[in-house]
Design a protein around this motif. Sequence first.
Motif, short mmCIF file in Angstrom:
data_model
loop_
_atom_site.label_atom_id
_atom_site.label_comp_id
_atom_site.label_asym_id
_atom_site.label_seq_id
_atom_site.Cartn_x
_atom_site.Cartn_y
_atom_site.Cartn_z
N LEU A 179 43.55 38.03 41.37
CA LEU A 179 43.42 39.42 41.78
C LEU A 179 42.09 39.68 42.47
CD1 LEU A 179 44.89 41.24 38.63
CD2 LEU A 179 45.99 40.90 40.84
N GLU A 180 41.03 39.13 41.90
CA GLU A 180 39.70 39.32 42.50
C GLU A 180 39.58 38.55 43.82
OE1 GLU A 180 36.58 38.73 39.56
OE2 GLU A 180 38.09 38.93 38.00
N ALA A 183 41.29 40.60 46.42
CA ALA A 183 40.47 41.74 46.81
C ALA A 183 39.32 41.31 47.70
CB ALA A 183 39.95 42.45 45.56
N THR A 193 35.52 45.65 43.61
CA THR A 193 36.49 44.89 42.82
C THR A 193 36.45 45.29 41.36
OG1 THR A 193 36.28 43.01 44.34
CG2 THR A 193 37.22 42.57 42.17
N ARG A 196 37.84 49.16 41.23
CA ARG A 196 39.20 49.43 41.66
C ARG A 196 40.23 48.45 41.10
NH1 ARG A 196 38.31 50.70 48.15
NH2 ARG A 196 36.81 52.42 47.89
N ILE A 197 39.82 47.24 40.78
CA ILE A 197 40.77 46.22 40.33
C ILE A 197 40.61 45.93 38.85
CG2 ILE A 197 41.63 43.89 40.69
CD1 ILE A 197 42.07 45.76 43.06
N VAL A 198 39.38 45.57 38.44
CA VAL A 198 39.17 45.11 37.08
C VAL A 198 39.21 46.27 36.08
CG1 VAL A 198 37.57 43.91 35.55
CG2 VAL A 198 37.83 43.15 37.90
N ALA A 285 51.11 42.83 38.17
CA ALA A 285 49.88 42.84 38.94
C ALA A 285 49.82 41.63 39.89
CB ALA A 285 48.66 42.82 38.02
#
Length: 288
Positions: A179-180, A183, A193, A196-198, A285
């Motif tokens: 995921l990172e 991004a 990151t 918004r993601i973690v 995800a």
Amino acid sequence: MSRLRSPKRKRSPKRKAARFLQYLALVGYLAFLSFPLLWMLSTSFKTPREVVELHPSLIPRDPTLDNYTTAFTQQHLARAAWNSLQVSVGAAVLTVVIALPAAYALARVRSKVNTVATAWILLSQLFPFILLVIPLFIILKGAGLTNSLFGLVLVYVTWSLPFALWMLQGFVRGIPRELEEAAAMDGASKFQTLVRIVAPLLAPGVVAVTLFAFISSWNEFFFALVLLKRPELATLPLELAKFVGIEGIARLGPLAAGSLMATIPSLIFFAFLQRRLTSGGLAGAVKG
């Protein structure tokens, strides 16, 4: 055409007995946990004479609201509850704000410094209160924060951070690195990151840390007793302690009423956040 129905599997008697024992153990455990709260509720409605009886009963024979009236008229419980609410919410929010990026760094960056920091986090949990209160008091006194709620917030944040860091870094390790990396390929910075993601995927861990910081700050007594000397800054545990006289004799009825009212904010806070503990943040995800 008739639909073929799969035959239902019959549970064996041993499986039914095991399931029954599981539910029975769960009910017994819940009764064990709820009994002190029920007894406190019963005591809050009893008269002073009924409280000191040798053979007390769970259900009050002559219910009264005098204990609640006494608790709120003789002690400043509303003001103390407001002080505790400010301190607890402030400590919970500040703990999460500090612990989230720090836990991400501990989980994602491998270095000797992080190894030493992780070992220190575990070691710091072994220190008793009495070893920490004197250095903290000296530091806060030098900064002019001894008789202030903000100084108490800093103390609670210091006490909650090791647990928060240890828990959140475990949640961070459970997030796939893909995921990172995705991004980063889209041009997101490390901070973007994280935010918004973690952070959204860490919702259960953040909720658990928030609950821990809030409840531990709400119920804490020792640090508040040492650092706060002005009566108008007293937190709820300090105000409830005034129901115990110098001789050690407690006014059990008003104390039970005040303690019962003190548990309500924690229950409301837990009920508000408990749904996030079971949220499936990683569901869908990562695409295959």
